[in-house]
Design a protein around this motif. Structure first.
Motif, PDB file in Angstrom:
ATOM      1  N   SER A  64       0.792  -1.113   0.080  1.00  0.00           N
ATOM      2  CA  SER A  64      -0.026   0.023  -0.067  1.00  0.00           C
ATOM      3  C   SER A  64       0.946   1.134   0.156  1.00  0.00           C
ATOM      4  N   ASN A  65       2.307   1.256   0.642  1.00  0.00           N
ATOM      5  CA  ASN A  65       2.786   2.347   0.302  1.00  0.00           C
ATOM      6  C   ASN A  65       3.431   2.802  -0.661  1.00  0.00           C
ATOM      7  N   ILE A  66       3.134   2.038  -2.000  1.00  0.00           N
ATOM      8  CA  ILE A  66       3.367   2.804  -3.181  1.00  0.00           C
ATOM      9  C   ILE A  66       2.688   4.272  -3.509  1.00  0.00           C
ATOM     10  N   SER A  67       1.747   4.289  -2.423  1.00  0.00           N
ATOM     11  CA  SER A  67       1.084   5.335  -2.480  1.00  0.00           C
ATOM     12  C   SER A  67       2.028   6.781  -1.863  1.00  0.00           C
ATOM     13  N   ASN A  68       3.169   6.550  -1.498  1.00  0.00           N
ATOM     14  CA  ASN A  68       4.183   7.406  -1.124  1.00  0.00           C
ATOM     15  C   ASN A  68       4.585   8.182  -2.480  1.00  0.00           C
ATOM     16  N   TYR A  69       4.439   7.639  -3.779  1.00  0.00           N
ATOM     17  CA  TYR A  69       4.629   8.332  -5.001  1.00  0.00           C
ATOM     18  C   TYR A  69       4.200   9.676  -4.868  1.00  0.00           C
ATOM     19  N   THR A  70       2.872  10.122  -4.177  1.00  0.00           N
ATOM     20  CA  THR A  70       2.391  11.219  -4.385  1.00  0.00           C
ATOM     21  C   THR A  70       2.860  12.479  -3.420  1.00  0.00           C
ATOM     22  N   LEU A  71       4.112  11.929  -2.492  1.00  0.00           N
ATOM     23  CA  LEU A  71       4.853  12.886  -1.838  1.00  0.00           C
ATOM     24  C   LEU A  71       5.404  13.909  -2.785  1.00  0.00           C
ATOM     25  N   PHE A  72       5.859  13.329  -3.800  1.00  0.00           N
ATOM     26  CA  PHE A  72       6.675  13.910  -4.982  1.00  0.00           C
ATOM     27  C   PHE A  72       5.876  14.647  -5.874  1.00  0.00           C
ATOM     28  N   GLU A  73       4.556  14.096  -6.237  1.00  0.00           N
ATOM     29  CA  GLU A  73       3.573  14.811  -7.091  1.00  0.00           C
ATOM     30  C   GLU A  73       3.035  16.241  -6.191  1.00  0.00           C
ATOM     31  N   ILE A  74       3.031  16.093  -4.813  1.00  0.00           N
ATOM     32  CA  ILE A  74       2.758  17.330  -4.210  1.00  0.00           C
ATOM     33  C   ILE A  74       3.849  18.441  -4.241  1.00  0.00           C
ATOM     34  N   ALA A  75       4.913  17.826  -3.789  1.00  0.00           N
ATOM     35  CA  ALA A  75       6.457  18.631  -4.079  1.00  0.00           C
ATOM     36  C   ALA A  75       6.455  19.398  -5.354  1.00  0.00           C
ATOM     37  N   HIS A  76       6.319  18.605  -6.420  1.00  0.00           N
ATOM     38  CA  HIS A  76       6.465  19.152  -7.617  1.00  0.00           C
ATOM     39  C   HIS A  76       5.517  20.166  -8.287  1.00  0.00           C
ATOM     40  N   SER A  77       3.978  19.957  -7.491  1.00  0.00           N
ATOM     41  CA  SER A  77       3.163  20.829  -7.727  1.00  0.00           C
ATOM     42  C   SER A  77       3.329  22.371  -7.057  1.00  0.00           C
ATOM     43  N   ALA A  78       3.811  22.005  -5.880  1.00  0.00           N
ATOM     44  CA  ALA A  78       4.308  23.403  -5.156  1.00  0.00           C
ATOM     45  C   ALA A  78       5.343  24.153  -5.603  1.00  0.00           C
ATOM     46  N   PHE A  79       6.579  23.375  -6.016  1.00  0.00           N
ATOM     47  CA  PHE A  79       7.817  24.212  -6.264  1.00  0.00           C
ATOM     48  C   PHE A  79       7.311  24.773  -7.739  1.00  0.00           C
ATOM     49  N   THR A  80       6.730  24.439  -8.763  1.00  0.00           N
ATOM     50  CA  THR A  80       6.284  24.833  -9.915  1.00  0.00           C
ATOM     51  C   THR A  80       5.317  25.978  -9.861  1.00  0.00           C
ATOM     52  N   SER A  81       4.806  26.382  -8.741  1.00  0.00           N
ATOM     53  CA  SER A  81       4.019  27.526  -8.496  1.00  0.00           C
ATOM     54  C   SER A  81       4.575  28.686  -7.928  1.00  0.00           C
ATOM     55  N   VAL A  82       5.862  28.612  -7.710  1.00  0.00           N
ATOM     56  CA  VAL A  82       6.437  29.602  -6.912  1.00  0.00           C
ATOM     57  C   VAL A  82       7.343  30.474  -7.820  1.00  0.00           C
ATOM     58  N   ASN A  83       7.754  31.676  -7.382  1.00  0.00           N
ATOM     59  CA  ASN A  83       8.821  32.284  -8.077  1.00  0.00           C
ATOM     60  C   ASN A  83      10.441  31.968  -7.648  1.00  0.00           C
ATOM     61  N   ASN A  84      10.413  31.654  -6.266  1.00  0.00           N
ATOM     62  CA  ASN A  84      11.793  31.296  -5.901  1.00  0.00           C
ATOM     63  C   ASN A  84      11.710  29.985  -5.054  1.00  0.00           C
TER      64      ASN A  84
END
Length: 483
Positions: free
Chosen positions: A386-406
């Motif tokens: 079930s912890n294949i779901s940890n994949y989404t940690l990186f989906e959240i990280a990518h979403s956050a980083f690509t929405s900022v200026n710095n």
């Protein structure tokens, strides 16, 4: 993208018992609230019953606050990472030690993330492309080490963001450190109540909004809601007496379940026969088994340490206690535990917070849960976890980083993670939802699974109930544990 494994000075591994499913699944629904069913225990009732120190996870306890004390640390709003053209993400998780079952799929997840174009080619932010480095930190299942690794990652390795997963023993110390030192952190696989309490929030009045930390998983109150629909189906099939034998130990987990389970079961029409609180590590369960047999209990539930369950269940079979359905918590969450019981595990049910039959897809590649599970198995890792779901940690990280200026401005990135709304491998994650139980929380509901004789593996985890997660495909009929 580069990948590194951080190995600071060796510390003595924690030898505590392996905990439950990283907390156990359950849910109020991702956005719509729970399906109609047994009335859930209120947050006030949960906390009153559990005394704010109960456990759903073994070892540290569901509502145990495992805070880290930080001395002489300073918070900085901007990372001091050397090159502004590089983003560093640190993942703190248990790869060895007592909690290694939770981290079993993590290296597979890392390999999949490395292969995505987003991480391989770098994050495009404000007209620039940033190389991404992931540092993997093994806690060795030690809460103390988890806090130390968080400090190392922030103060020495200058990470721009942290990820932490798998049980309060891992996550809480990291969360305390990240919030104190002002570093964005995304957490998974921990029930939201202990996570929130650890950050000094009150689940009864969830007004506190952590500044740097968010999490996705489920709540403690959903365990019973996962089991009762399965009891109902067996009752309809076999006309049971609706008596549930409950083996609850004298520890934080057992004390919480002893307080929380009976009123919820009673509201659904079930009577619970409670064992005397027993000591963890007990080797003779004859008295308890006799009690359950005398009560003619048709159902069985528990929350033991995994080795204790193996002993208890073997003795139950030997002494003729054969409940029509066993629904266990904290044990049999991973394939290796199920295999260890041999045929005795057949048709024992539990819960899972992620399964291949869920309709979610990767926001990076479009791969489905089933495709990820198939690749996990075909690449030699064994049955899906079930912890294949940890994949989404990186989906959240990518979403956050690509929405900022710095991406090196930790305050800006922290604000961005609280605004993430992404559909990924773990399902819909929306930290802006007004239906979340607390700020910074996204709920991912569980399914009921049952270990049944397999064709590819000795026994296989089949999805047999989707009451709390209707999007999941049922993969097998629920079977009585004993008729």
């Amino acid at each position: 993208m580069s990948d590194q494994t951080a190995q600071p000075g060796r510390t003595k591994p924690w030898r505590g018992a392996r905990g439950a499913a990283g907390g156990h699944p359950g849910a109020e629904g991702v956005a719509e609230g729970p399906p109609e069913g047994p009335e859930p225990l209120s947050r006030r009732g949960l906390l009153r019953a559990a005394g704010a120190s109960a456990a759903v996870l073994g070892g540290g306890g569901l509502l145990e606050a495992c805070s880290s004390s930080i001395k002489g640390a300073s918070s900085s709003s901007t990372s001091t990472a050397g090159s502004t053209g590089k983003i560093t993400i640190g993942w703190i998780h248990p790869l060895t030690g007592a909690l290694a079952g939770f981290g079993a799929p993590d290296n597979f997840v890392l390999s999949k993330i490395r292969q995505t174009s987003q991480f391989k080619n770098g994050f495009k932010i404000g007209g620039k492309t940033y190389e991404v480095t992931i540092k993997s930190y093994d806690t060795q299942s030690s809460p103390t080490r988890a806090g130390q690794l968080a400090q190392q990652a922030i103060n020495a390795d200058h990470v721009d963001m942290l990820l932490a997963s798998s049980t309060p023993e891992t996550v809480n110390a990291v969360a305390s450190t990240a919030e104190t030192l002002g570093t964005p952190l995304v957490c998974s696989n921990i029930p939201w109540e202990p996570w929130y309490i650890n950050l000094h929030g009150n689940p009864e009045k969830p007004t506190l909004k952590p500044k740097y930390v968010v999490m996705y998983f489920l709540g403690a109150e959903h365990l019973v809601q996962c089991f009762i629909p399965m009891w109902n189906r067996i009752h309809a099939q076999l006309k049971t007496n609706k008596v549930v034998a409950a083996a609850f130990p004298n520890d934080s987990d057992g004390n919480a379940f002893r307080a929380v389970f009976p009123p919820i079961a009673k509201s659904a029409g079930y009577t619970m026969v409670l064992s005397e609180p027993y000591t963890d590590g007990t080797t003779n369960y004859s008295s308890m088994i006799s009690q359950f047999k005398n009560a003619k209990a048709d159902f069985f539930t528990n929350v033991p340490l995994p080795p204790d369950f193996a002993t208890m269940w073997k003795q139950a079979v030997q002494q003729g206690f054969k409940p029509k359905l066993a629904t266990v918590a904290k044990v049999l969450l991973f394939p290796t535990d199920a295999y260890a019981l041999g045929d005795l595990v057949n048709n024992v049910a539990t819960d899972a917070w992620w399964a291949p039959s869920l309709p979610w897809t990767s926001s990076f590649t479009g791969e489905t849960c089933q495709q990820l599970a198939d690749e996990y198995e075909s690449s030699g890792h064994g049955q899906w976890n079930s912890n294949i779901s940890n994949y989404t940690l990186f989906e959240i990280a990518h979403s956050a980083f690509t929405s900022v200026n710095n991406p090196h401005d930790k305050t800006e990135v922290a604000g961005a993670i609280h605004k993430v709304n992404v559909n990924g491998v773990a399902g819909p994650i929306d930290f802006t939802s007004s239906k979340a139980p607390a700020p910074g929380v996204a709920i991912t509901p569980p399914v009921g699974i049952q270990w049944q004789k397999g064709t590819k593996f000795p026994v296989e985890a089949q999805v047999v109930d989707n009451t709390l997660q209707p999007q999941a495909k049922i993969t097998a009929d629920l079977q009585p544990t004993n008729k």
